[in-house]
Design a protein around this motif. Sequence first.
Motif, mmCIF file in Angstrom:
data_model
loop_
_atom_site.group_PDB
_atom_site.id
_atom_site.type_symbol
_atom_site.label_atom_id
_atom_site.label_comp_id
_atom_site.label_asym_id
_atom_site.label_seq_id
_atom_site.Cartn_x
_atom_site.Cartn_y
_atom_site.Cartn_z
ATOM 1 N N VAL A 100 12.940 -37.768 -41.254
ATOM 2 C CA VAL A 100 12.330 -36.705 -40.813
ATOM 3 C C VAL A 100 13.375 -35.633 -40.519
ATOM 4 O O VAL A 100 13.085 -34.487 -41.094
ATOM 5 N N ALA A 101 14.181 -35.953 -39.921
ATOM 6 C CA ALA A 101 15.180 -34.697 -39.553
ATOM 7 C C ALA A 101 16.118 -34.391 -40.669
ATOM 8 O O ALA A 101 16.344 -33.286 -40.870
ATOM 9 N N ALA A 102 16.348 -35.137 -41.898
ATOM 10 C CA ALA A 102 16.981 -34.733 -42.895
ATOM 11 C C ALA A 102 16.210 -33.852 -43.783
ATOM 12 O O ALA A 102 16.537 -32.896 -44.511
ATOM 13 N N VAL A 103 14.831 -34.337 -43.871
ATOM 14 C CA VAL A 103 13.935 -33.374 -44.747
ATOM 15 C C VAL A 103 13.839 -32.077 -44.133
ATOM 16 O O VAL A 103 14.081 -30.854 -44.606
ATOM 17 N N GLN A 104 13.848 -31.990 -42.686
ATOM 18 C CA GLN A 104 13.453 -30.864 -42.235
ATOM 19 C C GLN A 104 14.803 -30.053 -42.078
ATOM 20 O O GLN A 104 14.783 -28.747 -42.600
ATOM 21 N N SER A 105 15.917 -30.592 -42.076
ATOM 22 C CA SER A 105 17.201 -29.630 -42.278
ATOM 23 C C SER A 105 17.165 -29.439 -43.727
ATOM 24 O O SER A 105 17.955 -28.361 -43.944
ATOM 25 N N TRP A 106 17.079 -30.179 -44.760
ATOM 26 C CA TRP A 106 17.037 -29.927 -46.043
ATOM 27 C C TRP A 106 16.460 -28.625 -46.251
ATOM 28 O O TRP A 106 16.608 -27.654 -46.998
ATOM 29 N N GLN A 107 15.110 -28.705 -45.795
ATOM 30 C CA GLN A 107 14.062 -27.602 -46.116
ATOM 31 C C GLN A 107 14.511 -26.193 -45.343
ATOM 32 O O GLN A 107 14.677 -25.114 -46.164
ATOM 33 N N ALA A 108 15.140 -26.239 -44.218
ATOM 34 C CA ALA A 108 15.922 -25.121 -43.788
ATOM 35 C C ALA A 108 16.820 -24.691 -44.443
ATOM 36 O O ALA A 108 17.178 -23.411 -44.650
ATOM 37 N N SER A 109 17.862 -25.603 -45.036
ATOM 38 C CA SER A 109 19.063 -25.027 -45.430
ATOM 39 C C SER A 109 18.786 -24.485 -47.036
ATOM 40 O O SER A 109 19.546 -23.738 -47.479
ATOM 41 N N GLN A 110 17.568 -25.093 -47.426
ATOM 42 C CA GLN A 110 16.977 -24.271 -48.677
ATOM 43 C C GLN A 110 16.306 -22.942 -48.673
ATOM 44 O O GLN A 110 15.692 -22.411 -49.448
ATOM 45 N N GLY A 111 15.762 -22.633 -47.288
ATOM 46 C CA GLY A 111 15.158 -21.290 -47.005
ATOM 47 C C GLY A 111 13.534 -21.699 -47.377
ATOM 48 O O GLY A 111 12.765 -20.783 -47.420
ATOM 49 N N LEU A 112 13.381 -22.785 -47.155
ATOM 50 C CA LEU A 112 11.834 -23.243 -47.403
ATOM 51 C C LEU A 112 11.028 -23.499 -45.853
ATOM 52 O O LEU A 112 11.827 -23.673 -44.759
ATOM 53 N N PRO A 113 9.775 -23.349 -46.071
ATOM 54 C CA PRO A 113 9.022 -23.591 -44.668
ATOM 55 C C PRO A 113 9.373 -25.101 -44.285
ATOM 56 O O PRO A 113 9.453 -25.923 -45.022
ATOM 57 N N VAL A 114 9.710 -25.076 -42.850
ATOM 58 C CA VAL A 114 10.199 -26.524 -42.531
ATOM 59 C C VAL A 114 8.561 -26.985 -41.926
ATOM 60 O O VAL A 114 8.120 -26.632 -41.171
ATOM 61 N N ASP A 115 8.311 -28.207 -42.377
ATOM 62 C CA ASP A 115 7.356 -28.946 -42.065
ATOM 63 C C ASP A 115 7.128 -29.826 -41.013
ATOM 64 O O ASP A 115 8.092 -30.583 -40.758
ATOM 65 N N VAL A 116 6.286 -29.596 -40.054
ATOM 66 C CA VAL A 116 6.441 -30.329 -38.809
ATOM 67 C C VAL A 116 6.349 -31.941 -39.110
ATOM 68 O O VAL A 116 6.938 -32.598 -38.362
ATOM 69 N N ASP A 117 5.555 -32.034 -39.985
ATOM 70 C CA ASP A 117 5.548 -33.672 -40.358
ATOM 71 C C ASP A 117 6.721 -33.985 -41.531
ATOM 72 O O ASP A 117 6.692 -35.168 -42.028
ATOM 73 N N ALA A 118 7.396 -33.250 -41.825
ATOM 74 C CA ALA A 118 8.454 -33.433 -42.671
ATOM 75 C C ALA A 118 7.991 -33.801 -44.172
ATOM 76 O O ALA A 118 8.459 -34.468 -44.726
ATOM 77 N N THR A 119 6.891 -33.089 -44.259
ATOM 78 C CA THR A 119 6.116 -33.202 -45.916
ATOM 79 C C THR A 119 7.029 -32.874 -47.026
ATOM 80 O O THR A 119 7.767 -31.733 -46.910
ATOM 81 N N LEU A 120 7.423 -33.662 -47.892
ATOM 82 C CA LEU A 120 8.165 -33.298 -48.953
ATOM 83 C C LEU A 120 7.377 -32.684 -49.852
ATOM 84 O O LEU A 120 6.338 -32.993 -50.634
ATOM 85 N N THR A 121 7.099 -31.064 -49.940
ATOM 86 C CA THR A 121 6.444 -30.402 -50.788
ATOM 87 C C THR A 121 6.884 -30.112 -51.715
ATOM 88 O O THR A 121 8.236 -30.522 -52.193
ATOM 89 N N GLY A 122 6.351 -29.497 -52.806
ATOM 90 C CA GLY A 122 6.571 -29.314 -54.229
ATOM 91 C C GLY A 122 8.233 -28.581 -54.066
ATOM 92 O O GLY A 122 9.182 -29.120 -54.761
ATOM 93 N N PRO A 123 8.335 -27.436 -53.262
ATOM 94 C CA PRO A 123 9.784 -26.794 -53.391
ATOM 95 C C PRO A 123 10.594 -27.693 -52.921
ATOM 96 O O PRO A 123 11.799 -27.579 -53.347
ATOM 97 N N THR A 124 10.336 -28.539 -51.908
ATOM 98 C CA THR A 124 11.143 -29.280 -51.264
ATOM 99 C C THR A 124 11.974 -30.462 -52.444
ATOM 100 O O THR A 124 13.008 -30.544 -52.611
ATOM 101 N N TRP A 125 11.053 -31.084 -53.239
ATOM 102 C CA TRP A 125 11.374 -32.117 -54.173
ATOM 103 C C TRP A 125 12.040 -31.392 -55.285
ATOM 104 O O TRP A 125 13.162 -31.782 -55.825
ATOM 105 N N GLU A 126 11.521 -30.243 -55.478
ATOM 106 C CA GLU A 126 12.300 -29.416 -56.710
ATOM 107 C C GLU A 126 13.586 -28.932 -56.402
ATOM 108 O O GLU A 126 14.476 -28.974 -57.212
ATOM 109 N N THR A 127 14.041 -28.685 -55.039
ATOM 110 C CA THR A 127 15.580 -28.417 -54.791
ATOM 111 C C THR A 127 16.208 -29.764 -54.426
ATOM 112 O O THR A 127 17.405 -29.435 -54.551
ATOM 113 N N LEU A 128 15.579 -30.878 -54.114
ATOM 114 C CA LEU A 128 16.082 -32.320 -53.902
ATOM 115 C C LEU A 128 16.781 -32.864 -55.066
ATOM 116 O O LEU A 128 17.815 -33.634 -54.838
ATOM 117 N N ALA A 129 15.869 -32.819 -56.131
ATOM 118 C CA ALA A 129 16.162 -33.792 -57.209
ATOM 119 C C ALA A 129 17.047 -33.112 -58.194
ATOM 120 O O ALA A 129 16.806 -32.051 -58.612
#
Length: 172
Positions: free
Chosen positions: A67-96
Amino acid sequence: MTFYRQFPDLRRRIAAELGTPTGDIPARRWPDIWQFVGGPVVEVAQYLLAFRGYAVPISGVFDAATVAAVQSWQASQGLPVDVDATLTGPTWETLAPELDKHACGLPVQAVQYILNHKGYLDVTVTGEYDHPTMKAVQDIQRLHGLTPNGKVSTETWCAIVGGIVRQSFRKH
């Protein structure tokens, strides 16, 4: 694996029956995973988070570290940080990361793990982009209407982890 191979054709037939134009289908629809989900796709996300430098256990359990890693990744990429750490499309696309035959390490292990889980039993988790891995990636690409070049692009990642790509809806 037999049932998995039927998904793209089933999706095409349903879209045709509903009269859904291909242009109305999103380019990619990634699988929804968040802190209350576990399993193989979570494990893939953990491999990718570990590749990006996060200390997460690769277990398939969406724990507090994940959860903490997903939220940190989202913040570092300028993405909305999801309270439930949902891997949104933009999260996947920046992560993979995109991978080719020269790739190695954790992202390749993630691909190999999920391919093996999907029934490609000749694929072993070694972290080396070997011939069985490339052949399995090409098979997934053909199955989903993608160019079977063996490169793990954003579209290929989406298909491999169980998402939907628009190309799957074209007749082949």
